[in-house]
Each structure stands twice: as C-alpha cells, then as structure tokens.
Enzyme design. Structure first.
Site, PDB file in Angstrom:
ATOM      1  N   LYS A  13      -3.245   1.411  11.169  1.00 51.62           N
ATOM      2  CA  LYS A  13      -1.553   1.313  10.832  1.00 51.62           C
ATOM      3  C   LYS A  13      -1.796   1.483   9.525  1.00 51.62           C
ATOM      4  O   LYS A  13      -0.509   2.079   8.260  1.00 51.62           O
ATOM      5  CB  LYS A  13      -0.880  -0.364  10.692  1.00 51.62           C
ATOM      6  CG  LYS A  13      -0.094  -0.387  12.439  1.00 51.62           C
ATOM      7  CD  LYS A  13       0.773  -1.447  12.566  1.00 51.62           C
ATOM      8  CE  LYS A  13      -0.092  -3.065  11.852  1.00 51.62           C
ATOM      9  NZ  LYS A  13      -0.353  -3.729  12.202  1.00 51.62           N
ATOM     10  N   ARG A  88       7.203  -9.096  14.110  1.00 58.34           N
ATOM     11  CA  ARG A  88       6.241  -9.012  14.498  1.00 58.34           C
ATOM     12  C   ARG A  88       6.359 -10.399  15.804  1.00 58.34           C
ATOM     13  O   ARG A  88       5.459 -10.560  16.487  1.00 58.34           O
ATOM     14  CB  ARG A  88       5.442 -10.225  13.454  1.00 58.34           C
ATOM     15  CG  ARG A  88       3.812  -9.488  13.701  1.00 58.34           C
ATOM     16  CD  ARG A  88       2.760  -9.995  12.298  1.00 58.34           C
ATOM     17  NE  ARG A  88       1.733  -9.761  12.568  1.00 58.34           N
ATOM     18  CZ  ARG A  88       1.498  -8.862  11.664  1.00 58.34           C
ATOM     19  NH1 ARG A  88       1.732  -7.729  11.319  1.00 58.34           N
ATOM     20  NH2 ARG A  88       0.292  -9.076  12.161  1.00 58.34           N
ATOM     21  N   ARG A 127     -14.914  -3.511   9.295  1.00 65.12           N
ATOM     22  CA  ARG A 127     -14.111  -2.538   8.248  1.00 65.12           C
ATOM     23  C   ARG A 127     -14.038  -4.266   7.625  1.00 65.12           C
ATOM     24  O   ARG A 127     -14.301  -4.487   6.131  1.00 65.12           O
ATOM     25  CB  ARG A 127     -12.172  -3.052   8.214  1.00 65.12           C
ATOM     26  CG  ARG A 127     -11.499  -3.049   7.321  1.00 65.12           C
ATOM     27  CD  ARG A 127      -9.897  -2.662   7.921  1.00 65.12           C
ATOM     28  NE  ARG A 127      -9.164  -4.387   8.200  1.00 65.12           N
ATOM     29  CZ  ARG A 127      -8.194  -3.823   8.613  1.00 65.12           C
ATOM     30  NH1 ARG A 127      -7.743  -2.959   8.467  1.00 65.12           N
ATOM     31  NH2 ARG A 127      -7.829  -5.664   8.790  1.00 65.12           N
ATOM     32  N   ARG A 133     -12.219  -7.996   3.874  1.00 66.24           N
ATOM     33  CA  ARG A 133     -10.982  -9.104   4.104  1.00 66.24           C
ATOM     34  C   ARG A 133     -10.787 -10.133   4.214  1.00 66.24           C
ATOM     35  O   ARG A 133     -11.516 -10.302   5.876  1.00 66.24           O
ATOM     36  CB  ARG A 133      -9.359  -8.011   4.956  1.00 66.24           C
ATOM     37  CG  ARG A 133      -7.992  -7.648   4.176  1.00 66.24           C
ATOM     38  CD  ARG A 133      -7.537  -7.205   5.235  1.00 66.24           C
ATOM     39  NE  ARG A 133      -6.904  -7.868   5.990  1.00 66.24           N
ATOM     40  CZ  ARG A 133      -5.689  -7.028   6.621  1.00 66.24           C
ATOM     41  NH1 ARG A 133      -5.123  -6.167   6.461  1.00 66.24           N
ATOM     42  NH2 ARG A 133      -5.047  -8.260   7.729  1.00 66.24           N
ATOM     43  N   ARG A 144      -5.454 -13.185  15.625  1.00 65.28           N
ATOM     44  CA  ARG A 144      -4.698 -12.222  15.935  1.00 65.28           C
ATOM     45  C   ARG A 144      -4.338 -10.973  16.985  1.00 65.28           C
ATOM     46  O   ARG A 144      -2.823 -11.458  17.466  1.00 65.28           O
ATOM     47  CB  ARG A 144      -4.930 -11.137  14.217  1.00 65.28           C
ATOM     48  CG  ARG A 144      -4.814 -12.251  12.841  1.00 65.28           C
ATOM     49  CD  ARG A 144      -5.575 -11.989  12.370  1.00 65.28           C
ATOM     50  NE  ARG A 144      -5.643 -10.513  11.698  1.00 65.28           N
ATOM     51  CZ  ARG A 144      -6.550  -9.686  11.514  1.00 65.28           C
ATOM     52  NH1 ARG A 144      -8.023  -9.983  10.602  1.00 65.28           N
ATOM     53  NH2 ARG A 144      -6.520  -8.164  11.223  1.00 65.28           N
TER      54      ARG A 144
HETATM   55  P1  ADP Z   1      -2.821  -6.980  11.245  1.00 69.68           P
HETATM   56  O1  ADP Z   1      -2.070  -6.183  11.567  1.00 69.68           O
HETATM   57  O2  ADP Z   1      -3.910  -6.606  10.503  1.00 69.68           O
HETATM   58  O3  ADP Z   1      -3.402  -8.459  11.183  1.00 69.68           O
HETATM   59  P2  ADP Z   1      -1.165  -7.318   8.444  1.00 69.68           P
HETATM   60  O4  ADP Z   1      -2.305  -7.373   6.927  1.00 69.68           O
HETATM   61  O5  ADP Z   1       0.323  -6.746   9.088  1.00 69.68           O
HETATM   62  O6  ADP Z   1      -2.672  -7.230   9.483  1.00 69.68           O
HETATM   63  O7  ADP Z   1      -1.113  -8.754   8.543  1.00 69.68           O
HETATM   64  C1  ADP Z   1      -2.313  -9.842   8.579  1.00 69.68           C
HETATM   65  C2  ADP Z   1      -1.139 -10.679   8.635  1.00 69.68           C
HETATM   66  O8  ADP Z   1      -0.435 -11.791   7.509  1.00 69.68           O
HETATM   67  C3  ADP Z   1      -0.784 -11.651   9.569  1.00 69.68           C
HETATM   68  O9  ADP Z   1      -2.228 -12.045  10.548  1.00 69.68           O
HETATM   69  C4  ADP Z   1      -0.427 -12.455   9.693  1.00 69.68           C
HETATM   70  O10 ADP Z   1      -0.570 -14.498   8.889  1.00 69.68           O
HETATM   71  C5  ADP Z   1       0.995 -12.290   8.342  1.00 69.68           C
HETATM   72  N1  ADP Z   1       1.853 -11.767   8.456  1.00 69.68           N
HETATM   73  C6  ADP Z   1       2.408 -10.130   7.991  1.00 69.68           C
HETATM   74  N2  ADP Z   1       3.102 -10.148   8.821  1.00 69.68           N
HETATM   75  C7  ADP Z   1       3.921 -10.806   9.162  1.00 69.68           C
HETATM   76  C8  ADP Z   1       5.743 -11.071   9.480  1.00 69.68           C
HETATM   77  N3  ADP Z   1       5.878  -9.871   9.951  1.00 69.68           N
HETATM   78  N4  ADP Z   1       5.386 -12.650  10.192  1.00 69.68           N
HETATM   79  C9  ADP Z   1       4.468 -13.725  10.274  1.00 69.68           C
HETATM   80  N5  ADP Z   1       3.573 -13.489   9.188  1.00 69.68           N
HETATM   81  C10 ADP Z   1       2.846 -12.111   9.306  1.00 69.68           C
END
Ligand code: ADP
Length: 189
Positions: A13, A88, A127, A133, A144
């Site tokens: 993404k 999400r 990664r 990260r 996740r």
């Molecule tokens: P990825 O899709 O690779 O897990 P993101 O960078 O989108 O990575 O998100 C990393 C973390 O941020 C998630 O595991 C969650 O803890 C938090 N997060 C991101 N967006 C949201 C959201 N819309 N609602 C709740 N938690 C979120």
C-alpha cells in the site's frame, strides 16, 4: 476525489500510495504514518498509540475519526485524498461515510490489493531486515494479518454494496501492480 486503498499488511500500500497521489493529484492520508509520528511523543496518548503499534492492535475508532476529520480539513486535501490505512473496520467505514457526507462528498472508489498470505509474510520479514519497523516481527505480523481478516475484510462488503469496490491482483512488481490499479481507476479523474 476520495479513494480508499485497502489491503493486508505487506501488500504494498505504501509504495502504491506514493505513485497514486501523483497520478490523481490528491493528498496522502496515511493513518499509519500519522500514528507513528504520534508514537514518538512521550505523552500518555503517545505512549498508548506506541503500545497499539507494537502489538499490532487497532487504536480507538474515536481517535481515528478525529484524526481523519482534522486531516481532511487541511488545504492540501481540497482536491481530495488517498486514504491509506483507514477505514479499518466497519464502524470506521460508517463514520467516514458520515464525515464525508457533511461536506457533501463521498468515497469515489475502493481499491483492494489482493496478495496471498504466505507471500505477504515473507515480504514483511524481508522488510523487517531492511527498514526496521518495530511492528514487523513475526508475532506482530501474524497478529496484524488476523486483525485484517477479522476487522478489515468485512468492509469489502460495505463498499461492494455501494458498488465502489475494485479488487486487483497485487502480486508481481510494483510497476505491474500500479498498472492494474490505474486500469481500475480509469475515468475517475
Ligand atoms: P500495515 O497495514 O502494514 O499494518 P499501517 O501503517 O497502515 O500498516 O498501520 C500500522 C498500525 O497502525 C496498525 O497495526 C494499527 O496499530 C495502527 N492503525 C493504523 N491505521 C489504523 C486505523 N484506521 N484504526 C486503528 N488502528 C490503526
């Protein structure tokens, strides 16, 4: 124009978002990026966010809705936004619909990036070695993915019912994936 880019962790993404905002001329709204910045700040809220990130659990919907509401008011979002990482779960999708409706707009399209889970897992482990990260360790990654399946995947139906869902195969090179995304967005801008 509001486009949602969806897909499980590791689907690419971030890479595709960077290319897509150029193509569409919209702002990038990445909740992951915003939260990672918040987690750097040593306050009770910053620490709570950091804990969610490290465990791969979702932060509260209330916080996300506030963040998004603030972000889309910024001048660079006037032409629209690419929403990356939000919504999400179904409540966030409903809140987003309501939020956009108050400014007489709506999500135009939702692109779902589909990749096989084992492929994702190995991409994320690679990664972890290169980017470091904190949430790219095997336990958090599995968590996740489970959160994605349980909480995020049901949103697909929400948008399918609105006839906004466009799913693409996100395996292959970033260029191949981008071409597929471009192809499903033709006619939107
Ligand atoms: P990825 O899709 O690779 O897990 P993101 O960078 O989108 O990575 O998100 C990393 C973390 O941020 C998630 O595991 C969650 O803890 C938090 N997060 C991101 N967006 C949201 C959201 N819309 N609602 C709740 N938690 C979120």
């Amino acid at each position: 124009m509001f486009i949602v880019l969806m897909g499980p962790p590791g689907c690419g993404k971030g890479t595709q978002s960077a290319k897509l905002i150029e193509l569409l001329g919209v702002a990038h709204l990445s909740t992951g990026d915003i939260l990672r910045q918040m987690a750097q700040v040593d306050t009770p809220l910053g620490r709570r966010v950091a804990e969610c990130l490290d465990q791969g659990t979702l932060v509260s919907d209330e916080l996300i809705v506030d963040l998004v509401a603030e972000r889309i008011k910024q001048p660079d979002c006037r032409p629209g936004c690419l929403l990356d990482g939000v919504p999400r779960n179904v409540p966030q999708a409903q809140s987003l619909d309501e939020l956009l409706a108050t400014s007489k707009t709506a999500v135009d399209a939702v692109v779902e990036m589909q990749v096989d889970e084992e492929e994702l897992f190995s991409r994320l482990m690679r990664r972890a070695e290169t980017e470091g990260r904190s949430d790219d360790n095997s336990e958090t990654v599995r968590h996740r993915m489970a959160v994605y399946r349980r909480e995020t995947a049901p949103i697909l139906d929400h948008y399918r019912q609105q006839q906004k869902l466009r799913s693409i195969d996100a395996s292959g090179t970033p260029e191949e994936v981008f071409e597929r995304i471009e192809a499903v967005l033709v006619g939107l801008n």
